[in-house]
Design an enzyme around this catalytic site. Sequence first.
Site, PDB file in Angstrom:
ATOM      1  N   GLU A  96       0.820  -1.205   0.000  1.00 51.99           N
ATOM      2  CA  GLU A  96       0.000   0.000   0.000  1.00 51.99           C
ATOM      3  C   GLU A  96       0.862   1.267   0.000  1.00 51.99           C
ATOM      4  OE1 GLU A  96      -3.341  -0.076   0.096  1.00 51.99           O
ATOM      5  OE2 GLU A  96      -4.079   1.708   1.133  1.00 51.99           O
ATOM      6  N   ASP A  97       1.917   1.271   0.801  1.00 49.22           N
ATOM      7  CA  ASP A  97       2.613   2.530   1.083  1.00 49.22           C
ATOM      8  C   ASP A  97       4.033   2.631   0.532  1.00 49.22           C
ATOM      9  OD1 ASP A  97       0.375   3.257   2.457  1.00 49.22           O
ATOM     10  OD2 ASP A  97       1.161   2.722   4.429  1.00 49.22           O
TER      11      ASP A  97
END
Length: 694
Positions: A76-77
């Site tokens: 996700e990051d």
Amino acid sequence: MLRQYELVERVKAYDPDADEAMLNRAYVYTVQKHGSQKRASGDPYFSHPVEVAGLMTDLKFDQETIITALLHDTVEDTLATIEDIEANFGPEVARLVDGVTKLSKIETMPENERAAENLRKFLLAMSEDIRVLLVKLADRLHNMRTLHFIKSPDKRRRIARETMEIYAPLAERVGMYEYMREMQALAFEQLEAEAYATLTGRLDQLRSKDHGQVDAIALSMKQALAAAGLKVQVWGREKQPYSIWKKMAERHVSFDQVTDIMAFRVITQSDADCYRALGVLHTTWQFIPGRFKDYISTPKTNGYRSLHTSLIYENSMRAEVQVRTADMHQLNEFGLAAHWAYKQGDRPDGQVGWLRDLIEIVDASHDAEELLEHTKLAIYQDRIFAFTPKGALFQLPKGATPVDFAFAVHTDLGAHTVGAKINGRHMPLRTPLNNGDVVEIIKGASAEPQLSWLGFVVTGKARAAIRRAGRAKERAEIAAIGRKLFDEIAERVPAKIGKKAIRSAADRLAFEEEEDLMHAIGAGKLADREVMEALVPGSTANLPDEPPAQGRAISIKGLTPGLAYSLASCCHPVPGDRIVGLRPKGDAVQVHTIDCRELANGIDADWVDLSWGERSQGAAGRLRVVLYNRPGTLAEMAGIYARNYANVLGLELTQRDDLFHTYEVDLEVQDLAHLTRIVSSLRASDAIAQAERI
Ligand code: MN
């Protein structure tokens, strides 16, 4: 923050076979990928996944889960990809990380309070493996513990509300009461700041007044039980501000009236000791009748086991007491996770162990609804969840299409659907939806449900609405045809037919409405003579018997006399159709209907303006008829042709599936009116989904 070797040691302590090298690699991987990213607290970002992994070690999870916790935010990051994770840590970890990443989707959805229950179901459905959900819950718990570092009050409140409405109930549902309570306490502090401050103040006050009260009561309980020969542990605590606040709200009482703000837990060494301990407590202190519950002999359906009672201490203080064994306690507080951790040592078929355990718990349940709760993880595998562009969530059966979705949102939306965008892209209406799809329905003001949708919709609601709309539309069409036929019939009776005559004819034929009469005529349910008799009794007495002798008697006006012609086999013109002749060089004239598609290929030919000669009758019309696939429908279709005196020249089954059989039928008919009546009879039949000329 846990250091690398500490984390590995914790795992090795309960799983000596764990792959130390891989755990180390995962730790280094998350540190490298998150690099210099920072948390709101100012800590390096990777401290968060490491802490989440630490929470999972408390529950003694397998190394795949620990690694998943370490990697849960990398896709996700950071620049990490699922493929990269699969290459480094294998397919199982990749699948779990992918699952957690997908769950995070929900946090980017706009808030919609009504949908909270749906969102919880969505999370369950997306968590094909319960470990995905448990990592997500640990992730949320750690984020709640560090929530106070976030500066924006709005953001803090949003996260707290989400936790209260979605994650705490989910933790409860899978039996993670410890997580549930901590999440609620932390969220409460944000959401009801004033109540929190007041309650905390009141509790502090009490504490200073009755200094050490809780410890003193715990000690005297322990002594009383020891005197009876019982080896026990006793823990006492004051209740959390949130649970007191909840109690005040539930019972509509003030703080002073909430007397049982202390709770004690007695841990015994065996089931029998639980009852013995209870006996000692009940004879030493006064207990409150009606508050005693035996969840050991009758466990809650989620497997929770404990004895509950309330005692009155020194004539004033109420105290809740729970008596249970250490095993019961572990299972009660950590539910499925604890159950799973106990069993993982002896699961013979690897990763499906947790599922078997879940089934065991389910087997012990009796109540159907509770059982549903427990099996939802499995049940939701045949459901999908899709969002409107505004973030409202709808639950549909697997295989559902945008049309099903539209009808689920609103019947009116379904009725006006003309197209759909799935995740921003135009897609065919028959496209099966996937979990998490965002579906935008494109409306047309004058659009109508299409019968062909019946071939792919899966929800009863959509199916019924499409049928209803189809019926109403067909009924109106048939009645309109009936009205035309009626006008012709009316000209044949020796009287002028006005509104009144129609009304009394309808009465004579026992039709409530004029429209019903017209429909019956259009559907071929009434012979012309019946209608004439109803309009003017006795008017058919001198007519010859029906049907009149038939045969082909075609003449076509506009042809050079003697010129050869043929009726085109593409459009099957019948007398009454508007027609045109095509004459390819040196060939016979082909007679087509004016709207035949083949005309487009005839640009080089000569066009001849044609019309039917008077009293032309007899030609072959071709129909496409779609029958419902069930016994008797074919006979019903054949009966309609027979009742309408039409010879079947050819019949071919061109398409079949589970729902429908499609036939192409060549019929010998007198003229267009005859063919039209047959089509409307077919459309009026329950056996037939669709009928049209081709
Ligand atoms: Mn996270």
